[in-house]
Design a protein around this motif. Structure first.
Motif, mmCIF file in Angstrom:
data_model
loop_
_atom_site.group_PDB
_atom_site.id
_atom_site.type_symbol
_atom_site.label_atom_id
_atom_site.label_comp_id
_atom_site.label_asym_id
_atom_site.label_seq_id
_atom_site.Cartn_x
_atom_site.Cartn_y
_atom_site.Cartn_z
ATOM 1 N N HIS A 211 127.465 -2.027 90.799
ATOM 2 C CA HIS A 211 126.166 -2.124 91.351
ATOM 3 C C HIS A 211 125.010 -2.327 90.355
ATOM 4 N N ASP B 46 122.214 -1.040 89.990
ATOM 5 C CA ASP B 46 121.384 -0.056 89.610
ATOM 6 C C ASP B 46 122.184 0.716 88.314
ATOM 7 N N VAL C 207 120.687 -1.043 84.740
ATOM 8 C CA VAL C 207 119.262 -1.067 84.732
ATOM 9 C C VAL C 207 118.832 -1.240 83.062
#
Length: 75
Positions: free
Chosen positions: A41, A43, A46
């Motif tokens: 993912h 996220d 980041v």
């Protein structure tokens, strides 16, 4: 693990990308998707360098596309 997934993406086949057989049940498809979605993912990346984030974004996009295709086919 990402190199293995990228090799499967190059095959350009949803079953290969999610690493499930052609006869996979909806449950198997969901499990494979959730495993890959959790691992890749965007996220989670980041703070990674932009090149890594771009690579992860592309990998995640292909995982989602494969899941959507196989999910629709299985229902």
């Amino acid at each position: 693990e990402i190199d293995n997934l990228k090799a499967r993406i190059r095959l350009n086949h949803p079953n290969a990308i999610l690493d499930v057989p052609a006869s996979a049940s909806l449950e198997e498809i969901n499990f494979a998707y959730l495993r890959l979605a959790d691992r890749f993912h965007p996220d989670k990346y980041v703070t990674a360098p932009i090149e890594i984030r771009q690579e992860i974004d592309e990998v995640f996009r292909r995982v989602v596309q494969s899941f959507e295709y196989l999910h629709q086919r299985a229902i």
